[in-house]
Design a protein around this motif. Structure first.
Motif, PDB file in Angstrom:
ATOM      1  N   LEU A 174      81.457-106.098  90.368  1.00 23.84           N
ATOM      2  CA  LEU A 174      82.665-106.516  89.658  1.00 23.84           C
ATOM      3  C   LEU A 174      83.947-106.215  90.428  1.00 23.84           C
ATOM      4  O   LEU A 174      85.042-106.462  89.918  1.00 23.84           O
ATOM      5  CB  LEU A 174      82.729-105.845  88.281  1.00 23.84           C
ATOM      6  N   ARG A 175      83.830-105.695  91.642  1.00 20.93           N
ATOM      7  CA  ARG A 175      85.034-105.461  92.453  1.00 20.93           C
ATOM      8  C   ARG A 175      85.834-106.759  92.582  1.00 20.93           C
ATOM      9  O   ARG A 175      85.295-107.805  92.913  1.00 20.93           O
ATOM     10  CB  ARG A 175      84.660-104.990  93.858  1.00 20.93           C
ATOM     11  N   GLY A 176      87.144-106.674  92.335  1.00 21.18           N
ATOM     12  CA  GLY A 176      88.002-107.839  92.478  1.00 21.18           C
ATOM     13  C   GLY A 176      88.111-108.699  91.242  1.00 21.18           C
ATOM     14  O   GLY A 176      88.890-109.653  91.219  1.00 21.18           O
ATOM     15  N   PHE A 177      87.326-108.391  90.192  1.00 24.41           N
ATOM     16  CA  PHE A 177      87.389-109.142  88.947  1.00 24.41           C
ATOM     17  C   PHE A 177      88.062-108.295  87.874  1.00 24.41           C
ATOM     18  O   PHE A 177      87.857-107.074  87.819  1.00 24.41           O
ATOM     19  CB  PHE A 177      85.981-109.545  88.490  1.00 24.41           C
ATOM     20  N   PRO A 178      88.860-108.894  87.000  1.00 27.56           N
ATOM     21  CA  PRO A 178      89.526-108.117  85.949  1.00 27.56           C
ATOM     22  C   PRO A 178      88.522-107.573  84.938  1.00 27.56           C
ATOM     23  O   PRO A 178      87.655-108.309  84.451  1.00 27.56           O
ATOM     24  CB  PRO A 178      90.476-109.128  85.302  1.00 27.56           C
ATOM     25  N   THR A 179      88.601-106.286  84.647  1.00 23.95           N
ATOM     26  CA  THR A 179      87.693-105.632  83.711  1.00 23.95           C
ATOM     27  C   THR A 179      88.485-104.703  82.799  1.00 23.95           C
ATOM     28  O   THR A 179      89.653-104.402  83.055  1.00 23.95           O
ATOM     29  CB  THR A 179      86.624-104.813  84.453  1.00 23.95           C
ATOM     30  N   GLN A 180      87.805-104.223  81.750  1.00 26.41           N
ATOM     31  CA  GLN A 180      88.423-103.268  80.834  1.00 26.41           C
ATOM     32  C   GLN A 180      87.324-102.406  80.229  1.00 26.41           C
ATOM     33  O   GLN A 180      86.293-102.927  79.791  1.00 26.41           O
ATOM     34  CB  GLN A 180      89.197-103.991  79.738  1.00 26.41           C
ATOM     35  N   PRO A 181      87.496-101.084  80.209  1.00 25.42           N
ATOM     36  CA  PRO A 181      86.487-100.211  79.586  1.00 25.42           C
ATOM     37  C   PRO A 181      86.299-100.548  78.113  1.00 25.42           C
ATOM     38  O   PRO A 181      87.213-101.015  77.443  1.00 25.42           O
ATOM     39  CB  PRO A 181      87.081 -98.810  79.760  1.00 25.42           C
TER      40      PRO A 181
END
Length: 389
Positions: A174-181
């Motif tokens: 998921l490096r480089g993709f927007p994420t959220q805990p």
């Protein structure tokens, strides 16, 4: 321009992607034929309609006889390569597993070739990847976008033992993709789901689109906190205008030999800049200077900085994300009285504007021994006569 948008409401897994594809109209029979081409004994795909928090969705199940083997990357590559599938499907499926292997190798401090896959090397994971790639390939998409991904939380039990959620390999993918805990303690994004979406897709760029079809892929079981579904939107890019995000790099220069500027512009364009240009400015203390502006994709920013710092006298660069609105454009070849000419076409509100390419006109001017201005006039008149200007 047909596109797909994966709205990862409750994350993504391989079976959720397959369910969303079937729900959006990809025939289950086509995915079953794809699975059969892998020649893995006992492999079957089935689908049923279910509800997740009152949302109707399709649940796809991959079933196969129990096995106790761990596959390396070359084992999986052999299975995919031997399958009678379109070359692009096999190539993209191999890319997905290659990225998985690289992610696992980074986590375990080894090489991709030495990684032996556990869960993601099982028959169902192989079927998930290959069938997902085939399903998307059948839609003839120009772009695949992925929403922000919820990471979930907690722990999960796997063959390596108790692991944090998301799994370490998932985080790498998921490096480089927007994420959220969060938003819940549950494995919302699996390594297989992450590998498929981040290999074939890219982060959504907030460009508008017109929705054509929608499909919902069901995750395993119902969640109390949110609908356990992956939404797939099949759409057309909004036309005539298109929107994307790029990076603007700017710097003011007042102490450089002006003969160097053309070389700097050439180097920036050769290195991948979308555009590079100069604007005369008046700086502090009344000194004349130049504003160097560069437009580039985000992944080219470091390359642009290397050229700017290496070739100019500047001590700093302003870096800003900006949004662009662009007309839909393409290139056509037209036959004219001077010969074939490549024409640049732009579309706005169902009207087309056609302009001959400079290099084409220059070539014809030299070949025909005509003034460049005359070549432009001839081609412009003939384009108008085509009735498409």
């Amino acid at each position: 321009m047909p596109l797909a948008y994966f709205d990862c409401i409750a994350g993504a897994s391989g079976d959720m992607i397959l369910g969303a594809l079937v729900d959006a109209g990809v025939p289950l029979e086509y995915l079953q034929q794809t699975a059969a081409a892998l020649q893995l004994p006992g492999l079957q795909l089935s689908a049923i309609k279910v509800k997740r928090r009152d949302i109707s969705a399709t649940s796809v199940t991959v079933s196969f006889p129990p096995e106790h083997k761990h596959r390396h990357l070359h084992h999986i590559a052999a299975i995919i390569t031997a399958a009678e599938l379109p070359g692009e499907v096999k190539q993209q499926a191999l890319q997905v597993f290659q990225r998985l292997a690289v992610a696992e190798a980074r986590v375990h401090d080894t090489t991709p070739e030495k990684i032996h896959f556990h869960e993601v090397g099982a028959v169902d994971a192989i079927a998930d990847v290959v069938c997902a790639v085939a399903g998307l390939h059948s839609l003839h998409l120009d772009a695949i976008f992925v929403s922000q991904l919820p990471l979930g939380g907690g722990t999960v039990k796997c063959e390596h033992g108790i692991m944090p959620v998301p799994a370490p390999a998932t985080v790498e993918l998921l490096r480089g993709f927007p994420t959220q805990p969060g938003p819940i303690d549950f494995e919302l994004v699996t390594p297989t789901g992450a590998a498929i979406l981040t290999t074939l897709g890219k982060p959504y760029n907030h460009s508008p689109f017109q929705i054509q079809r929608v499909g919902y892929g069901a995750g395993t079981g119902d969640l109390a906190e949110l609908p356990n579904v992956l939404r797939l939107i099949l759409a057309e890019a909004f036309s005539p205008g298109q929107t994307d995000m790029v990076t603007l790099l700017e710097t003011n220069i007042d102490d450089m030999n002006p003969e160097i500027y053309p070389f700097v512009i050439d180097r920036l364009l050769e290195t991948g800049a979308l555009d590079a240009f100069l604007t005369p400015i008046l700086m502090k203390k009344g000194r004349p200077g130049m504003l160097l502006s560069v437009l580039a994709a985000q992944d080219k920013v470091d390359d642009m900085l290397a050229v700017i710092y290496g070739e100019t006298t500047t001590l700093g660069v302003r870096v800003m994300p900006i949004s662009r609105r662009k007309l839909r454009r393409w290139q056509e070849e037209k036959m004219t009285s001077l010969g074939p000419v490549k024409i640049k076409v732009a579309e706005w509100q169902d009207r087309k504007h056609m302009v001959p390419e400079y290099e084409e006109c220059r070539r014809l001017a030299l070949q025909q021994g005509l003034p460049l201005r005359r070549v432009y006039d001839i081609i412009a008149a003939e384009i108008k006569a085509f009735g498409t200007a």
